[in-house]
Design an enzyme around this catalytic site. Structure first.
Site, PDB file in Angstrom:
ATOM      1  N   ASP A  76       0.860  -1.181   0.000  1.00 14.50           N
ATOM      2  CA  ASP A  76       0.000   0.000   0.000  1.00 14.50           C
ATOM      3  C   ASP A  76       0.896   1.231   0.000  1.00 14.50           C
ATOM      4  OD1 ASP A  76      -2.096   1.704   0.140  1.00 14.50           O
ATOM      5  OD2 ASP A  76      -2.720   1.175   2.168  1.00 14.50           O
ATOM      6  N   GLY A 116       0.547   4.222   1.407  1.00 15.77           N
ATOM      7  CA  GLY A 116       0.457   5.179   2.501  1.00 15.77           C
ATOM      8  C   GLY A 116      -0.756   6.072   2.377  1.00 15.77           C
ATOM      9  N   PHE A 124      -3.964   5.386   2.562  1.00  9.42           N
ATOM     10  CA  PHE A 124      -5.015   5.194   3.565  1.00  9.42           C
ATOM     11  C   PHE A 124      -4.695   5.961   4.837  1.00  9.42           C
ATOM     12  CE2 PHE A 124      -6.969   2.885   7.134  1.00  9.42           C
ATOM     13  CZ  PHE A 124      -8.303   2.961   6.743  1.00  9.42           C
ATOM     14  N   GLN A 134     -10.707   6.731  -7.407  1.00  5.71           N
ATOM     15  CA  GLN A 134     -11.403   7.382  -6.303  1.00  5.71           C
ATOM     16  C   GLN A 134     -12.670   8.052  -6.831  1.00  5.71           C
ATOM     17  OE1 GLN A 134     -10.968   7.042  -3.204  1.00  5.71           O
ATOM     18  NE2 GLN A 134      -8.862   6.350  -2.904  1.00  5.71           N
ATOM     19  N   GLY A 143     -11.235   3.937  -1.535  1.00  7.83           N
ATOM     20  CA  GLY A 143     -12.257   4.816  -0.966  1.00  7.83           C
ATOM     21  C   GLY A 143     -13.560   4.134  -0.647  1.00  7.83           C
ATOM     22  N   ASP A 157      -7.722  -7.468  -0.043  1.00  4.84           N
ATOM     23  CA  ASP A 157      -6.932  -7.547   1.189  1.00  4.84           C
ATOM     24  C   ASP A 157      -7.791  -7.049   2.325  1.00  4.84           C
ATOM     25  OD1 ASP A 157      -5.739  -4.768   2.534  1.00  4.84           O
ATOM     26  OD2 ASP A 157      -6.478  -4.516   0.491  1.00  4.84           O
ATOM     27  N   CYS A 183     -13.508 -28.016   7.481  1.00  9.64           N
ATOM     28  CA  CYS A 183     -12.202 -27.387   7.256  1.00  9.64           C
ATOM     29  C   CYS A 183     -11.077 -28.385   7.532  1.00  9.64           C
ATOM     30  CB  CYS A 183     -12.059 -26.160   8.165  1.00  9.64           C
ATOM     31  SG  CYS A 183     -10.479 -25.300   8.001  1.00  9.64           S
ATOM     32  N   CYS A 200      -8.406 -27.071  12.871  1.00  8.43           N
ATOM     33  CA  CYS A 200      -9.642 -27.846  12.911  1.00  8.43           C
ATOM     34  C   CYS A 200      -9.399 -29.351  12.986  1.00  8.43           C
ATOM     35  CB  CYS A 200     -10.487 -27.511  11.685  1.00  8.43           C
ATOM     36  SG  CYS A 200     -11.171 -25.837  11.713  1.00  8.43           S
ATOM     37  N   HIS A 214      -6.476 -20.500  11.148  1.00  6.86           N
ATOM     38  CA  HIS A 214      -7.726 -21.039  10.604  1.00  6.86           C
ATOM     39  C   HIS A 214      -8.413 -20.006   9.718  1.00  6.86           C
ATOM     40  CE1 HIS A 214     -11.801 -22.533  10.216  1.00  6.86           C
ATOM     41  NE2 HIS A 214     -12.194 -21.345  10.649  1.00  6.86           N
TER      42      HIS A 214
END
Length: 377
Positions: free
Chosen positions: A92, A94, A96, A189, A216, A266, A304, A309, A335
């Protein structure tokens, strides 16, 4: 060396099944990237992350700029060697933090000046410096520096912010060092305003970048509005380039976004939830702090096959969480990341078969059904 590219392998409606080629290997899409903000996916060793099926992780320019420093990471061999992760890494930019740390920064045309949340020291982050830091980190995917407007801003203010991000995208493109296997993503954006989203997407598409993100969102606008924005935005983006929805990570959000043409995701949710005692399962989230699990000998999720699990009971996981033993968050985080990777694999297979709608309906029915109580409950 491998060229940076995204191959479309199958479609089902607006959804796409693809493969992203990077300097550090391929990524099957739709893909979920565990968040390793400070060069670590919290509570997980890198080999545990890889065993979940994750192929790509995310690091953060702002945090790594402050500690340990991009130049130091480069001196130590780059982020892959530093954190012992052999696969692709997206960083990323920066942007955010421009929003989330608004009280600690000043923003103008040249870029952003931050006060460190760690020690109060001042740092300048321009589009050029953001790209340079990500280059020093050796990120396979570099994100442009942008401004992420919070929910509720009026149209005129969002328009000014979006156009600033477009100008920053042009500066990032000029600063980006072209080399095989590495790519720069632009960030669309425009808030919840259709005309601004279209303008941003069209201007960025004209730059012919290797990939595109939708930013955004997940800042308070709600799922229905997020999906509507994606329906407006995705058709404006190139069909032969990857699309990344930033920071969106609830399972139902991911499924809906894949159905609207998104390829990459993400979110901190899997590991953050693991640290607070919540597990994601085929029948919805489970709170392991709840006393109903005290003597429950069943696995967390019988569907799972992760080590948590197949090895431990709900009763043991409940004990770890209530006792605040560090193994509890580790097992639940592992998990949860495994669950997310299985979710993405299921979506990829459904797109290949042309059965995504039916698959999404079956997932939703399982989540809505809720957890099955213990026999003696």
């Amino acid at each position: 060396m491998t060229d940076f590219r995204w191959d479309k392998l199958a479609t089902d409606g607006m959804s796409r099944r693809g493969r992203l080629h990077t300097a550090h290997g391929p990524v099957e899409t739709p893909a979920f990237m565990p968040v390793g903000t400070a060069a670590t996916v919290k509570a997980m060793a890198p080999w545990d992350v890889a065993q979940t099926g994750a192929q790509m992780v995310l690091g953060n320019t702002y945090h790594l700029m402050l500690r340990p420093g991009a130049e130091r990471v480069a001196k130590l061999g780059g982020l892959h060697r530093f954190m012992a992760w052999d696969g692709p890494i997206l960083t990323d930019s920066g942007g955010f933090q421009v929003m989330s740390l608004a009280q600690l920064r000043q923003l103008d045309e040249t870029g952003v000046t931050f006060k460190s949340h760690i020690d109060g020291s001042t740092h300048a982050l321009s589009p050029e410096r953001s790209v340079e830091i990500q280059d020093l980190l050796d990120a396979d995917v570099t994100m442009q520096l942008d401004e992420c407007p919070p929910a509720g801003w009026p149209h005129d203010k969002v328009a000014d912010s979006m156009r600033l991000s477009l100008r920053w995208a042009e500066r990032c493109q000029r600063a980006f060092r072209e080399r095989p296997g590495y790519g720069l993503f632009g960030i669309v954006q425009g808030g919840v305003y259709d005309d601004l989203r279209r303008e941003s997407a069209r201007e960025l598409s004209a730059m012919d970048l290797p990939g595109y993100a939708v930013g955004g969102l997940a800042v308070g606008e709600g799922q229905a509005e997020t999906f509507r924005v994606l329906e407006v935005t995705c058709p404006e983006l190139p069909a032969d380039k990857p699309r990344y929805l930033m920071g969106v990570g609830r399972p139902d959000d991911i499924v809906g976004a894949v159905m609207r043409g998104i390829d990459m995701f993400d979110c901190v949710l899997p590991t953050r939830s693991g640290r607070t005692g919540q597990a994601f399962t085929a029948r919805g989230p489970i709170n392991l702090k709840n006393a109903r699990h005290r003597e429950d000998t069943r696995p967390l999720d019988p569907n799972c096959d992760c080590a948590t699990c197949t090895t431990f009971s709900r009763a043991y996981l409940h004990h770890l969480i209530r006792s605040e033993e560090m193994l509890g968050p580790m097992l639940l985080s592992r998990h949860n990341v495994h669950y997310y990777q299985a979710l993405m694999a299921g979506l990829r297979g459904a797109i290949e078969r042309g059965e995504l709608t039916e698959h999404a309906q079956a997932l939703a029915e399982g989540w809505h059904a809720g957890d099955i109580p213990p026999i003696d409950a």
